[in-house]
Design an enzyme around this catalytic site. Sequence first.
Site, PDB file in Angstrom:
ATOM      1  N   TYR A  15     -19.238  17.342  -1.417  1.00  0.00           N
ATOM      2  CA  TYR A  15     -17.555  18.445  -0.861  1.00  0.00           C
ATOM      3  C   TYR A  15     -16.956  17.915  -0.192  1.00  0.00           C
ATOM      4  CZ  TYR A  15     -20.637  22.323  -2.926  1.00  0.00           C
ATOM      5  OH  TYR A  15     -21.385  23.446  -3.440  1.00  0.00           O
ATOM      6  N   HIS A  20     -11.365  22.325   0.062  1.00  0.00           N
ATOM      7  CA  HIS A  20     -11.867  23.234   0.664  1.00  0.00           C
ATOM      8  C   HIS A  20     -12.584  23.100   2.342  1.00  0.00           C
ATOM      9  CE1 HIS A  20     -12.937  27.000   0.674  1.00  0.00           C
ATOM     10  NE2 HIS A  20     -14.110  27.005   0.187  1.00  0.00           N
ATOM     11  N   TYR A  64     -22.554  26.493   5.080  1.00  0.00           N
ATOM     12  CA  TYR A  64     -21.535  26.789   4.117  1.00  0.00           C
ATOM     13  C   TYR A  64     -20.746  27.537   4.083  1.00  0.00           C
ATOM     14  CZ  TYR A  64     -25.224  23.619   0.414  1.00  0.00           C
ATOM     15  OH  TYR A  64     -25.819  22.662   0.598  1.00  0.00           O
ATOM     16  N   ASN A  66     -19.012  29.681   2.601  1.00  0.00           N
ATOM     17  CA  ASN A  66     -19.163  31.375   3.095  1.00  0.00           C
ATOM     18  C   ASN A  66     -20.339  32.160   4.049  1.00  0.00           C
ATOM     19  OD1 ASN A  66     -17.840  31.439   0.488  1.00  0.00           O
ATOM     20  ND2 ASN A  66     -19.327  31.731  -0.962  1.00  0.00           N
ATOM     21  N   ASP A  91      -8.911  25.411   4.663  1.00  0.00           N
ATOM     22  CA  ASP A  91      -7.399  25.516   3.462  1.00  0.00           C
ATOM     23  C   ASP A  91      -7.400  26.886   3.400  1.00  0.00           C
ATOM     24  OD1 ASP A  91     -10.206  26.019   2.596  1.00  0.00           O
ATOM     25  OD2 ASP A  91      -9.703  26.345   0.878  1.00  0.00           O
ATOM     26  N   ASN A 112     -12.757  33.357   1.925  1.00  0.00           N
ATOM     27  CA  ASN A 112     -14.569  33.625   1.506  1.00  0.00           C
ATOM     28  C   ASN A 112     -15.053  33.016   3.097  1.00  0.00           C
ATOM     29  OD1 ASN A 112     -14.517  35.210  -0.548  1.00  0.00           O
ATOM     30  ND2 ASN A 112     -15.525  33.073  -1.778  1.00  0.00           N
TER      31      ASN A 112
END
Length: 186
Positions: A15, A20, A64, A66, A91, A112
């Site tokens: 990632y 993101h 993470y 979420n 973002d 989220n």
Amino acid sequence: MKYLIVGLGNIGAEYADTRHNIGFLVVDQLAKDAEASWETEHLGALSKIKHKGRTLILLKPSTYMNRSGKAVNYWLQKEKIPIENLLIILDDLNLEFGKQRLRGKGSDGGHNGLKDIDQAISNNYARLRIGIGNDFRKGQQVDFVLGEWSDEENADLPAIIKYAADTSKSFAAVGLAHTMNAFNKK
């Protein structure tokens, strides 16, 4: 006076260079500018910097995207930071690439990470949204958000990150209203 500046993103090498993770890039820039290091702590990586007599606690949640609310709530409580001294950097698909918008509260806008933070603490906190654009076909949103920057975007990214880092420092130094007036115009 202490501030919690949270860059949203996802941990892991896969990632690291994705759209993101722009929140992580901004807090990384803040730490780099202050020549500060990161420490692995409970629910995230932390770095503490000083700016104009204020302590900025930088956080990259390890929960993470979420599940960001758990880390944000934990560090607000642990450091005894009032919610008005919290800034979330994230973002935003609804803003054109490179544009930013600072607000004192608002909806999650379908993000989220913000949804989880709203559930954990409320939606009455400052957020700095950084536009990543929306150049994707229908049904390709996840691939776009979790995709890596294009060469053209990479060329512009350092200036965008620096501007967002300066906005974050201004938030702590002169407050939300003055920072919105100074930085939302550009």
